[in-house]
Scaffold this active site. Structure first.
Site, PDB file in Angstrom:
ATOM      1  NE  ARG A  10      44.875  44.440  28.646  1.00 57.74           N
ATOM      2  CZ  ARG A  10      45.848  45.038  29.322  1.00 57.74           C
ATOM      3  NH1 ARG A  10      47.093  44.929  28.915  1.00 57.74           N
ATOM      4  NH2 ARG A  10      45.576  45.757  30.391  1.00 57.74           N
ATOM      5  CG  ASN A  58      45.254  47.083  25.808  1.00 60.56           C
ATOM      6  OD1 ASN A  58      44.266  46.436  25.449  1.00 60.56           O
ATOM      7  ND2 ASN A  58      45.339  47.635  27.002  1.00 60.56           N
TER       8      ASN A  58
END
Length: 250
Positions: free
Chosen positions: A30, A48
């Site tokens: 990320r 996620n």
């Protein structure tokens, strides 16, 4: 020589939704995606997924979005990407590229059935519930701009209150968690008068914005509560009429 109409400066933005599968969580995926998106000038988010995947929404110039998709297919050094699935979606008008799925606290919407019937939107900020009275209630229709009058902060303990109050009765119409968004960090965004956030409730979901307009009677700041155009938007809907009652089962 005149500039071509399809140059990067004038081209219409495009948007994609991507699902990245493989060993892609807990490997800095990320953070690396945010850095690459900002280098490319791409807006949107990454988060996620519950099934071990990484999900991303990217919008901007087609070439920049393609560049981010190329990055997703490789991932950061510790990742092992097995597949990337992409779909073209509508541009949502994001203001930055950021990580989603990080809760900023809780929210609640309490319906106060009284002479002046209204809904109270409350967001947890700095240990208290920042509050706005919304006479017509929130909407999932991006075209509906709801008046929201800022009122005094409430204690978090008040979030679960249901029962008689004044000349009416209070119910918990919706509740859940929320994420802060926008370019400006909170609570500065509220102080400046433009705050973007994402609700994860039972009735309200997706992006919303609060835009301060002016001060009303008694000096109370007046805002507009607006649903953002995302996958949760429901044009033409009336969520208050379609989903009445308490989420606590009372």
């Amino acid at each position: 020589m005149s500039e071509r109409s399809d140059s990067p400066a004038t081209a219409r933005p495009v948007a994609i939704r991507a699902t990245v599968r493989g060993a892609v969580q807990a490997v800095g995926f990320r953070d690396a995606t945010v850095r690459r998106a900002r280098e490319l000038g791409v807006l949107g988010w990454v988060r996620n997924g519950e099934d071990g995947a990484v999900l991303a929404h990217a919008e901007g110039a087609a070439e920049a979005v393609d560049g981010l998709v190329a990055f997703l297919r490789d991932g950061p050094p510790l990742a092992r990407v097995e597949a990337v699935e992409t779909d073209r979606v509508k541009v949502e008008g994001h203001e930055q590229f950021a990580i989603r799925g990080v809760s900023a606290g809780v929210f609640v919407v309490q319906e106060h059935a009284a002479t002046a019937h209204h809904f109270d939107l409350r967001l947890e900020v700095g240990g208290a519930m920042r509050s706005w009275a919304v006479p017509k209630g929130p909407s999932m229709d991006p075209a509906a701009k709801r008046l929201a009058v800022e009122v005094e902060d409430h204690a978090i303990e008040h979030n679960a209150f249901e029962g008689p109050l004044g000349d009416g009765h209070v119910t918990v119409w919706d509740r859940g968690s929320y994420e802060q968004g926008g370019r400006v960090p909170w609570p500065e965004a509220l102080d400046r008068g433009h705050a973007v956030f994402v609700l994860h409730g039972e009735k309200l979901r997706g992006g919303f914005a609060l835009q301060r307009t002016r001060r009303g009677p008694g000096g109370k700041p007046q805002w507009l509560l607006i649903k953002r155009r995302d996958e949760h938007a429901l044009p033409g809907s009336d969520v208050v009429a379609e989903h009445p009652g308490s989420v606590l089962g009372g």
